[in-house]
Each structure stands twice: as structure tokens, then as C-alpha cells.
Write a protein that holds these residues in place. Sequence first.
Motif: not given
Length: 259
Positions: A36-55
Motif C-alpha cells: 500500500d505504501i509503495a503504491d502511494t509513493l510510486g516506488v518499488h516494494k523493496s524500497t519501502v521494505s528497506r525504509l520500514v525496516s530501518v524505521l
Amino acid sequence: MTDAENETRPASIQSVDRALQVLEILAREGQGGVSDIADTLGVHKSTVSRLVSVLEARGFVEQLADRGKYRLGFTLVRLAGATMATRDLGKESRDVCEPLAAEVGETVNLAILEGDRAINITESSGPSGIALRTWVGQSSPAHATSSGKVLLSALTDAELGAALDEALERFTDRTIVSRDALRDELHVIAGRGWSGAVEELEEGLNAIAAPVRDHTRDVVAALSISGPSFRLTPDVMELLAPRVREAALEVSRRIGFPG
């Protein structure tokens, strides 16, 4: 922000920006999954996964029992609470300091630490005939004041080493200028919960202070009573120690201290 604009930005800045956008999305939606977040940002899921992992590792987001869904974490609550506590500190302290000044007949201040300086943010004057000068907005060397020593006593050894210059400035014959002697006194202060300064900054000026703690139990300020040495003698300071600690605790409770 367009893809072209993203491509011109340094990767580190782009990552920070996207991480903040993740937090904004979760704040707005309440919760969300990586897709859902990746769709909203318009980026690949792997990018969001890395960000969420750090957060998540830093407590800015947390995973719900329903795996794959995230919400804002406690770190944001803690940071928001710290901000509100700082904003409320002046107001809440005045409600305690003014009655205390009237009660003891001396000047009551609240100070915070900035580097190696104690900065007074509020002041309440007692009714005594001999008044001291106004200290609001002024900074004083932490090692030579009761408030400053209370604030320094809450620091770790590493933080204390970074905060103090190698050479401690002397202001009177009573100023502590030995780093070892200062460390010993700070240890005593931390144990008993209050600090005294007998003509350490100025001849004829004495003071006593106690720590103010926030909702995380960290020392964020020091409440002090100061007065001329012929009135605020060491014996009187000992008698006032429980009262200044009580007042500091009251300010602490008003800004969220759970104790």
C-alpha cells in the motif's frame, strides 16, 4: 515530486525524504502494508521494505499482530512528548516557582543545560528587601552554579567530558576547578538529589537546586533557590533541601514525570 526531480537528488536525501513520507502516510491512514505504501509513493516494494525496516529498528514504526501491516511507533510518541514538555516547562514551572519564592523569601529560577552553560528560563522573585539581579535569559558556567551542577550530574562520563572544557574557569576561591573534584561532587549530588553552591560563582551569592525530570525520567532542568550568603547560609540550605526537591518534583509531575 517527479521522478526527474528524484533522480537529481542525492540518494541519502531522497531516502530521508521517503522515510518521512512513510511516516506521513501511516499518520494519515493509521496503518498500512508495504504494498500500500509503495503504491502511494510510486516506488518499488523493496524500497519501502528497506525504509520500514530501518524505521522499525529505531521504533518509529511497529508491526501489528496482522503481519505486513505497520503503524507509527512509540519513538514518535516519546519525541512528541519531549517537545510538548519543553514547551510547557516554562509555564508549569512558574506555577510552582512563584509560590515557592513567596514562601522562602528568595529568588527561584529554572535552568536548562546548553553545552557547559546553565541558562535560566524563568525567575520568580521573593519579597525580601535585598533583591538579586535578574537572571532570566542569562547563562552561567555550569560547574560553578547549583543548577548547573545538578544538570551535569545527570550526564554520562562521555557526555560530561564533551560538555566541559579541559580547564574549568575560576570565579572565586570556592570555585571547583579540578575535574576530578567536580566529578566526585557530581556523584554526591546525583545520589542525594540536590546541589548547593556556596559563593562559587560570586562572592556573597549562595544557591541550592534540585533536578526536574520529564516523562522519560531524564533530567531536563534544574530548579534553584538563590540568595545572599548572609541569609541563605549553608545551614539554611540544608533545611531547604527537602523543599527544593519537593518543588522540583512538582514541576516534574506537571510535565509528565510518572514518579
